[in-house]
Design a protein around this motif. Structure first.
Motif: not given
Length: 227
Positions: A43-46, A65-70, A106-112
């Protein structure tokens, strides 16, 4: 021209040919990976997802599609593949890895960070350097989902041997992958084995979780995070 540019327009056809005896190539193999990502993110916010080695962008769409808000970003070494991905999926941002502005932005940006079947094409002496690029782009609490072919699976080795663009492939054992990440300052959260059943037996995939510890699935996923 990058070597992968030669295969851009025939990529899916070549995959389909190499998998023809087990039902061919289709979205099943991509969606199973995305399912693994979703399961272990929970459930972690991505907010930001990187598809590293995105190719034609088909998995980038599944991640969207899996993370429409990301915000989903795709990056690849093949300029022609990026061109095709931009044409096909205009609502996703795609970059070539040679774009210095991309890494700076995008340095140090991505949750996944999603890396699927990329490293068997990376020369052994360049793998630590590429892991360093991933480390640079990962957010402090982010996760890397690193998928690779499993050399212990005889069907996998047979399929790879039949695939034209995999002739340079040097497969990684899961323990090699874990050592690669550990030596680069990562914590290994888990290793998951999956795709025990090809597309023609896809109805059995629902029981794969029972065998996820068994190192004989066609592919594996190492989940890593920063220490």
């Amino acid at each position: 021209m990058n070597q992968f540019d030669r295969y851009t327009d025939d990529y899916n056809a070549l995959l389909n040919e190499s998998l023809s005896l087990v039902g061919g190539f289709n979205d099943y193999y991509l969606s199973r990976k995305v399912e693994v990502v979703k399961k272990y993110i929970g459930v972690k916010k991505i907010k930001f997802v990187l598809d590293f080695g995105c190719g034609l962008g088909d998995t980038s769409l599944m991640l969207r599609n899996a993370y429409p808000d990301a915000q989903i970003i795709g990056v690849d070494i093949s300029e022609l593949s990026i061109e095709r991905a931009r044409e096909k999926y205009q609502k996703i941002d795609f970059f070539c890895i040679s774009d210095e502005e991309f890494i700076a932005t995008y340095t140090a940006c991505f949750d996944v960070i999603y890396v699927a079947n990329v490293f068997h094409h990376v020369p052994i002496n360049e793998r630590v350097q590429v892991i360093g690029i991933l480390k640079t782009m990962l957010a402090c609490k982010g996760q890397i989902f690193f998928f690779e072919h499993n050399p212990y699976n005889p069907l996998t080795k047979w399929v790879v041997s039949r695939c034209e663009f995999d002739q340079d492939a040097i497969l990684l054992l899961s323990r090699e992958t874990r050592m690669l990440f550990k030596s680069s300052g990562f914590h290994i959260e888990r290793t998951v084995y999956f795709l025990f059943f090809p597309y023609m037996f896809r109805n059995l995939s629902k029981i794969e979780d029972l065998f996820s510890w068994l190192p004989f699935g066609a592919q594996y996923c190492v989940v890593a995070s920063l220490i």
